[in-house]
Design a protein around this motif. Structure first.
Motif, PDB file in Angstrom:
ATOM      1  N   ALA A  79       2.013   5.652  -2.623  1.00 43.97           N
ATOM      2  CA  ALA A  79       2.381   7.040  -2.333  1.00 43.97           C
ATOM      3  C   ALA A  79       3.494   7.532  -3.252  1.00 43.97           C
ATOM      4  O   ALA A  79       3.778   8.729  -3.267  1.00 43.97           O
ATOM      5  CB  ALA A  79       2.814   7.167  -0.876  1.00 43.97           C
ATOM      6  N   LEU A  80       4.121   6.652  -4.005  1.00 45.53           N
ATOM      7  CA  LEU A  80       5.193   7.063  -4.907  1.00 45.53           C
ATOM      8  C   LEU A  80       4.628   7.825  -6.102  1.00 45.53           C
ATOM      9  O   LEU A  80       3.491   7.587  -6.512  1.00 45.53           O
ATOM     10  CB  LEU A  80       5.973   5.834  -5.393  1.00 45.53           C
ATOM     11  N   PRO A  81       5.424   8.715  -6.668  1.00 42.53           N
ATOM     12  CA  PRO A  81       4.932   9.503  -7.808  1.00 42.53           C
ATOM     13  C   PRO A  81       4.974   8.717  -9.112  1.00 42.53           C
ATOM     14  O   PRO A  81       5.894   8.847  -9.922  1.00 42.53           O
ATOM     15  CB  PRO A  81       5.891  10.699  -7.842  1.00 42.53           C
ATOM     16  N   MET A  82       4.006   7.865  -9.304  1.00 36.18           N
ATOM     17  CA  MET A  82       3.864   7.102 -10.541  1.00 36.18           C
ATOM     18  C   MET A  82       2.388   6.867 -10.790  1.00 36.18           C
ATOM     19  O   MET A  82       1.557   7.134  -9.921  1.00 36.18           O
ATOM     20  CB  MET A  82       4.637   5.778 -10.476  1.00 36.18           C
ATOM     21  N   SER A  83       2.057   6.388 -11.960  1.00 34.99           N
ATOM     22  CA  SER A  83       0.648   6.158 -12.270  1.00 34.99           C
ATOM     23  C   SER A  83       0.090   5.058 -11.368  1.00 34.99           C
ATOM     24  O   SER A  83       0.811   4.176 -10.907  1.00 34.99           O
ATOM     25  CB  SER A  83       0.492   5.775 -13.739  1.00 34.99           C
ATOM     26  N   LYS A  84      -1.205   5.122 -11.112  1.00 35.58           N
ATOM     27  CA  LYS A  84      -1.848   4.157 -10.205  1.00 35.58           C
ATOM     28  C   LYS A  84      -1.677   2.711 -10.672  1.00 35.58           C
ATOM     29  O   LYS A  84      -1.316   1.857  -9.868  1.00 35.58           O
ATOM     30  CB  LYS A  84      -3.337   4.484 -10.047  1.00 35.58           C
ATOM     31  N   PRO A  85      -1.937   2.394 -11.946  1.00 39.20           N
ATOM     32  CA  PRO A  85      -1.760   0.990 -12.350  1.00 39.20           C
ATOM     33  C   PRO A  85      -0.323   0.494 -12.165  1.00 39.20           C
ATOM     34  O   PRO A  85      -0.103  -0.636 -11.731  1.00 39.20           O
ATOM     35  CB  PRO A  85      -2.150   0.980 -13.826  1.00 39.20           C
ATOM     36  N   ALA A 143       1.827   1.652  -9.954  1.00 35.87           N
ATOM     37  CA  ALA A 143       2.070   1.558  -8.515  1.00 35.87           C
ATOM     38  C   ALA A 143       1.441   0.295  -7.934  1.00 35.87           C
ATOM     39  O   ALA A 143       2.041  -0.368  -7.078  1.00 35.87           O
ATOM     40  CB  ALA A 143       1.525   2.788  -7.811  1.00 35.87           C
ATOM     41  N   VAL A 144       0.253  -0.052  -8.403  1.00 34.39           N
ATOM     42  CA  VAL A 144      -0.405  -1.272  -7.912  1.00 34.39           C
ATOM     43  C   VAL A 144       0.406  -2.499  -8.303  1.00 34.39           C
ATOM     44  O   VAL A 144       0.636  -3.397  -7.480  1.00 34.39           O
ATOM     45  CB  VAL A 144      -1.850  -1.358  -8.450  1.00 34.39           C
ATOM     46  N   LEU A 145       0.857  -2.563  -9.530  1.00 35.63           N
ATOM     47  CA  LEU A 145       1.662  -3.699  -9.985  1.00 35.63           C
ATOM     48  C   LEU A 145       2.984  -3.768  -9.232  1.00 35.63           C
ATOM     49  O   LEU A 145       3.405  -4.846  -8.791  1.00 35.63           O
ATOM     50  CB  LEU A 145       1.912  -3.594 -11.493  1.00 35.63           C
ATOM     51  N   VAL A 187       0.831  -1.201   0.000  1.00 38.05           N
ATOM     52  CA  VAL A 187       0.000   0.000   0.000  1.00 38.05           C
ATOM     53  C   VAL A 187       0.870   1.258   0.000  1.00 38.05           C
ATOM     54  O   VAL A 187       0.537   2.253  -0.642  1.00 38.05           O
ATOM     55  CB  VAL A 187      -0.963  -0.003   1.211  1.00 38.05           C
ATOM     56  N   ALA A 188       2.011   1.213   0.690  1.00 39.99           N
ATOM     57  CA  ALA A 188       2.897   2.382   0.760  1.00 39.99           C
ATOM     58  C   ALA A 188       3.460   2.745  -0.609  1.00 39.99           C
ATOM     59  O   ALA A 188       3.761   3.911  -0.864  1.00 39.99           O
ATOM     60  CB  ALA A 188       4.035   2.124   1.748  1.00 39.99           C
ATOM     61  N   VAL A 189       3.571   1.771  -1.495  1.00 38.07           N
ATOM     62  CA  VAL A 189       4.078   2.049  -2.844  1.00 38.07           C
ATOM     63  C   VAL A 189       3.140   2.988  -3.594  1.00 38.07           C
ATOM     64  O   VAL A 189       3.574   3.753  -4.451  1.00 38.07           O
ATOM     65  CB  VAL A 189       4.288   0.724  -3.611  1.00 38.07           C
TER      66      VAL A 189
END
Length: 93
Positions: free
Chosen positions: A38-44, A46-48, A34-36
């Motif tokens: 918060a990183l500045p990247m697109s949601k898909p 970040a989820v992957l 879940v903490a990932v």
């Protein structure tokens, strides 16, 4: 039938480590995934990334639990990592 004190002293730390590996490792891996977000990247992406990283985090947590000298240090290590990851995960929730 009573359980001997010797059995509890020898088996208790092992059972505590197993519980720490199963549940503590899962909690740390879930917080990391879940903490990932918060990183500045697109949601898909970040989820992957979070899903893939959670497998590595869980494996490392299990190795950590059985590598340290005591069950207390194993629990403390998991709690420290969870405390570090909690603010980043909380900001996403």
């Amino acid at each position: 039938m009573s359980i001997s004190i010797h059995w509890v002293r020898t088996t208790g730390p092992l059972i505590s480590r197993i519980i720490a590996a199963l549940f503590g490792g899962y909690a740390v891996a879930a917080l990391a995934s879940v903490a990932v977000l918060a990183l500045p990247m697109s949601k898909p992406q970040a989820v992957l990334t979070g899903m893939l990283a959670s497998f590595i985090v869980y494996a490392c947590a299990v190795i950590w639990v059985f590598a340290v000298r005591s069950a207390t240090k194993a629990w403390l290590g998991l709690l420290v990592v969870a405390a570090v990851l909690l603010p980043a995960a909380w900001s996403v929730w």
